[in-house]
Enzyme design. Structure first.
Site, PDB file in Angstrom:
ATOM      1  N   GLU A 117      14.628 -15.268   1.205  1.00  0.00           N
ATOM      2  CA  GLU A 117      14.935 -16.271   2.239  1.00  0.00           C
ATOM      3  C   GLU A 117      13.995 -17.468   2.122  1.00  0.00           C
ATOM      4  O   GLU A 117      14.218 -18.508   2.727  1.00  0.00           O
ATOM      5  CB  GLU A 117      14.734 -15.670   3.644  1.00  0.00           C
ATOM      6  CG  GLU A 117      15.692 -14.554   3.998  1.00  0.00           C
ATOM      7  CD  GLU A 117      15.205 -13.764   5.223  1.00  0.00           C
ATOM      8  OE1 GLU A 117      14.234 -14.177   5.906  1.00  0.00           O
ATOM      9  OE2 GLU A 117      15.805 -12.707   5.481  1.00  0.00           O
TER      10      GLU A 117
ATOM     11  N   ASP B 228       0.828  -1.200   0.000  1.00  0.00           N
ATOM     12  CA  ASP B 228       0.000   0.000   0.000  1.00  0.00           C
ATOM     13  C   ASP B 228       0.874   1.266   0.000  1.00  0.00           C
ATOM     14  O   ASP B 228       1.847   1.356   0.746  1.00  0.00           O
ATOM     15  CB  ASP B 228      -0.869  -0.030   1.268  1.00  0.00           C
ATOM     16  CG  ASP B 228      -1.981   0.997   1.259  1.00  0.00           C
ATOM     17  OD1 ASP B 228      -2.826   0.927   0.362  1.00  0.00           O
ATOM     18  OD2 ASP B 228      -2.006   1.862   2.158  1.00  0.00           O
TER      19      ASP B 228
HETATM   20  C1  GLC Z   1      -4.212   3.050  -0.688  1.00  0.00           C
HETATM   21  C2  GLC Z   1      -5.413   2.151  -0.614  1.00  0.00           C
HETATM   22  C3  GLC Z   1      -6.586   2.971  -0.210  1.00  0.00           C
HETATM   23  C4  GLC Z   1      -6.307   3.580   1.147  1.00  0.00           C
HETATM   24  C5  GLC Z   1      -5.022   4.362   1.135  1.00  0.00           C
HETATM   25  C6  GLC Z   1      -4.560   4.680   2.507  1.00  0.00           C
HETATM   26  O1  GLC Z   1      -4.330   3.996  -1.698  1.00  0.00           O
HETATM   27  O2  GLC Z   1      -5.602   1.461  -1.806  1.00  0.00           O
HETATM   28  O3  GLC Z   1      -7.774   2.230  -0.192  1.00  0.00           O
HETATM   29  O4  GLC Z   1      -7.362   4.398   1.520  1.00  0.00           O
HETATM   30  O5  GLC Z   1      -3.979   3.640   0.536  1.00  0.00           O
HETATM   31  O6  GLC Z   1      -4.108   3.508   3.135  1.00  0.00           O
END
Ligand code: GLC
Ligand code: CA
Length: 574
Positions: free
Chosen positions: A289, A227
Site C-alpha cells: 500500500e 521476530d
Molecule cells: C528472538 C530475539 C531474541 C528474543 C526472542 C524472544 O529470537 O532475537 O532476542 O529473546 O526472539 O522474543
C-alpha cells in the site's frame, strides 16, 4: 547506470532512487543491526537510547552500510531486553520518545540510510493491556482467545496442558490465579513467562498487527525485522512434542547456537508451521500500500535453505536471515555447501540470499571461530565454562569469514561492534547478568549478555565513549580501550579499516547484485569463487598455499610474499 546505482536527492535526503522490480534496495543492501541499549547513551543512565543513535549515525554512513535495523525500543518492562512489548505504537521512556524516533529516522534518511524496525508478533509482554484484559476476563471469553489459555491436565488442572518447553528453559506454560485467589487456567509462552504467545488463529490479532505495521510505515520506516517469524502459528490441538535431540546441533557441526530456537525437527508443533505463510502474504499486501520499496525480514530458524526460502516467495517476506550460514563451522566443504545451497534455494524463488555471522542472540563470531573443534558451546559462554577461545585465531578467522561474506551476492547483515572485531565478553559477573535464560535455568546456561555489552567509541573517557556518566548497563572489559572506534579509525590494519574497505569495494564493484561462479584448481582447503571482476580465495586449511598472479584488492591479513596464509581471505581483480 542501473537504477540502484543512481543516487537522487529526494525530500528525505540522499537515498538511492526506488527500484523497479529486481532492483529494490534490499536485494543488495548491507544492513547494520543497532542494539539500542548498547549503542550509545545520551542521558547518562547507562542504557543506550534513540538520541544516542541519532548522534552516531554519521559513523555508520562512514562505515559504508546501506541500512540500519533497530532491535526493539517500544514500550516494554524490559524482561527480555525489549522483546517483550507492552505497547507496539510508542517508544519506551528508557529509549526516548516518538519525537526522538522521528528525528532519528529523518537524520538516517538524510544520510542515505534506510531504517528497519523490529516487530515482535509471536508474543506480547504480560504487561500489555491485551493480556491484562485477558487475565481479567472469564475463561472462554473473547479477550482470552487472543492468547493461548488452556485448562491444565491432572485431577485439579495442576499439570501444564502439554509438555512443551520454553526456549529459555523450564515449561512453556504458566498457571494463572483467579480473582478469588484460586488456581486458574494456564497460558502458553514459548519464551519467558512474561511473554505470552498470541493466538494467530484469531482474526482480531491479524487486524491489530495490520494497524501496527501501518503505524510505523506512516512514520516512514523502510521495513521490519520479524521476530520469531517461524513460531507464530502452532499445530492444531497443541500436541505434545519430544524432540529427538535436545540441545543438539542443527547442522551436525560442532558449533551449536540457540539449539532450542532452531530445533525445528520434522513434526515440531511450534516451529515452521505451514499456516504461518498466510500471515506474511497478508503483510506483503500491507507494505504494497506504500510507495517505494519496503521490506520484511524474517527471523526464522529454519533449515535447510530450501525450506527457509519458502518464507521469501514472491508474495511473502522480502528477506529472511540465513542462520544455516551463521551456524556453519570453519570448514571449507561446509562453507562451499552452504553458499551453494543458499544461492540455489533463494534464486529458486526470486529472492536475494542473505548472509549473517553475528547478532544479539549468538556468541560473537570472533569468539565462535576461536573455540576449538568439538567445544560444546551453545547457550553462551561464561567464567565457569571449561574451555576458552583462542582469541587471536578467532579474530583472524572472523576477519577472513567477513571478507568472504561481503563478496557474496545478496544482502548481508552486520551486528554492531563486529566492525571493531569485538569478542564475546566471557567474564561478566553473575550479578550483572540479565538474560532471562540465565534466570530460567538457575545459572546453568549463561545466555546472551556476552554479545550485548555496550560498545566502545573512544579509547579513553567514561565508559569508552558509550555514556558521559561512565555508566554502562553491562560492565565493559578493559580490552575495549584497544578496540575503540577512534583507535581503530587511525589504524590501517584494524578490523574497522578492513570493514570500511570491504564495504567500499563491494559497493564500487556492485558485488551485492552479482553472480557467483565457483573456481577450481586451488585445492580442497581453499574456497574459491568469482563475483564480477573479483576473485575471492579463502584458505581454511592448515598450510599456506601459493598466491596466483593478479592485483590484490584487499586481504583479511597482511600478505608477505607470494603465499596465502591459513585462515586468510583475499580479493583479486583482473
Ligand atoms: C528472538 C530475539 C531474541 C528474543 C526472542 C524472544 O529470537 O532475537 O532476542 O529473546 O526472539 O522474543
Ligand atoms: Ca540512556
Amino acid at each position: 547506470m542501473t537504477e540502484i546505482q543512481t543516487r537522487a536527492r529526494t525530500a528525505e535526503g540522499l537515498l538511492p532512487a526506488s527500484g523497479s522490480t529486481g532492483h529494490e534496495w534490499w536485494r543488495t543492501a548491507v544492513i547494520y543491526q543497532v542494539y539500542p541499549r548498547s549503542f550509545a547513551d545520551s542521558n547518562g543512565d547507562g542504557v543506550g537510547d534513540l538520541p544516542g543513535i541519532t548522534t552516531h549515525l554519521p559513523a555508520l554512513q562512514e562505515l559504508g552500510v546501506d541500512a540500519v535495523w533497530l532491535s526493539p525500543f517500544m514500550t516494554s518492562p524490559q524482561r527480555d531486553a525489549g522483546y517483550d512489548v507492552a505497547d507496539y505504537c510508542d517508544v519506551d521512556p528508557l529509549f526516548g520518545t516518538l519525537d526522538d524516533f522521528d528525528r532519528m529516522l529523518e537524520a538516517a534518511h538524510a544520510l542515505g540510510l534506510r531504517v528497519i524496525v523490529d516487530l515482535v508478533p509471536n508474543h506480547t509482554s504480560s504487561d500489555h493491556r491485551w493480556f491484562q484484559e485477558a487475565l481479567a476476563s472469564a475463561e472462554g471469553s473473547e479477550a482470552r482467545s487472543h492468547y493461548w489459555f488452556r485448562d491444565g491436565k491432572g485431577e485439579n488442572g495442576e499439570l501444564p496442558p502439554n509438555n512443551w518447553e520454553s526456549v529459555f528453559g523450564g515449561p512453556a506454560w504458566t498457571r494463572t490465579t483467579n480473582a478469588a485467589g484460586t488456581p486458574g487456567q494456564w497460558y502458553l509462552h514459548l519464551f519467558d513467562s512474561s511473554q505470552p504467545d498470541l493466538n494467530w488463529e484469531s482474526p482480531w490479532v491479524w487486524e491489530q498487527f495490520r494497524g501496527i505495521l501501518r503505524f510505523w510505515l506512516d512514520r516512514g520506516v523502510d521495513g521490519f525485522r520479524i521476530d520469531v517469524a517461524h513460531g507464530m502459528v502452532k499445530a492444531k490441538g497443541l500436541p505434545d512434542y519430544t524432540p529427538e535431540q535436545r540441545g543438539g546441533s542443527l547442522s551436525g557441526a560442532s558449533v551449536t547456537l540457540e539449539p532450542d530456537i532452531s530445533d525445528e525437527e520434522p513434526g515440531s508443533p511450534m516451529w515452521a508451521q505451514e499456516g504461518g505463510h498466510a500471515i506474511f502474504r497478508d503483510w506483503h499486501k500491507v507494505l504494497a500500500e506504500y510507495d517505494g520499496d519496503r521490506a520484511l525480514c524474517g527471523e526464522a530458524w529454519v533449515s535447510p535453505p530450501s525450506k527457509l526460502a519458502r518464507y521469501v516467495r514472491s508474495d511473502e517476506m522480502q528477506q529472511t536471515f540465513n542462520f544455516t550460514y551463521l551456524e556453519t563451522p570453519w570448514n571449507p566443504d561446509a562453507l562451499r555447501d552452504v553458499i551453494a545451497e543458499s544461492l540455489a534455494a533463494f534464486n529458486g524463488v526470486g529472492a536475494p540470499s542473505t548472509w549473517v555471522l553475528s547478532n544479539h542472540d549468538v556468541i560473537r563470531h570472533p569468539t565462535r571461530f576461536g573455540l576449538m573443534d568439538g567445544s560444546p558451546q551453545g547457550h553462551g559462554i561464561g567464567p565457569k565454562t571449561p574451555y576458552r577461545p583462542n582469541k587471536a585465531l578467532g579474530l583472524q578467522r572472523a576477519r577472513a569469514a567477513t571478507t568472504v561474506m561481503l563478496a557474496l551476492p545478496g544482502s548481508a547483515y552486520l551486528y554492531q561492534g563486529e566492525e571493531l572485531g569485538l569478542p564475546e565478553v566471557i567474564d561478566l559477573p553473575d550479578s550483572a547478568r540479565q538474560d532471562p535464560t540465565w534466570f530460567r535455568t538457575g545459572g546453568e546456561r549463561y545466555g546472551r549478555d556476552g554479545c550485548r555489552v555496550p560498545i566502545p567509541w573512544t579509547a579513553s573517557g567514561p565508559s569508552y565513549g558509550f555514556s558521559d556518566s561512565g555508566k554502562s548497563w553491562l560492565p565493559q572489559p578493559s580490552e575495549w580501550a584497544t578496540m575503540a572506534r577512534d583507535v581503530e579509525s587511525d589504524e590501517p590494519d584494524s578490523t574497522l579499516s578492513l570493514y570500511k574497505l570491504l564495504l567500499a569495494e563491494r559497493e564500487e564493484r556492485s558485488l551485492g547484485g552479482g553472480t557467483l561462479e565457483w573456481l577450481e584448481g586451488y585445492g580442497d582447503d581453499v574456497v574459491a569463487f568469482r563475483n564480477g571482476d573479483v576473485t575471492v580465495l579463502a584458505n581454511l586449511g592448515r598450510a599456506s598455499v601459493p598466491l596466483p598472479a593478479g592485483e590484490v584488492v584487499l586481504s583479511s591479513e597482511q600478505l608477505d610474499g607470494d603465499e596465502l596464509p591459513t585462515d586468510t581471505a583475499v580479493w583479486f581483480s583482473d
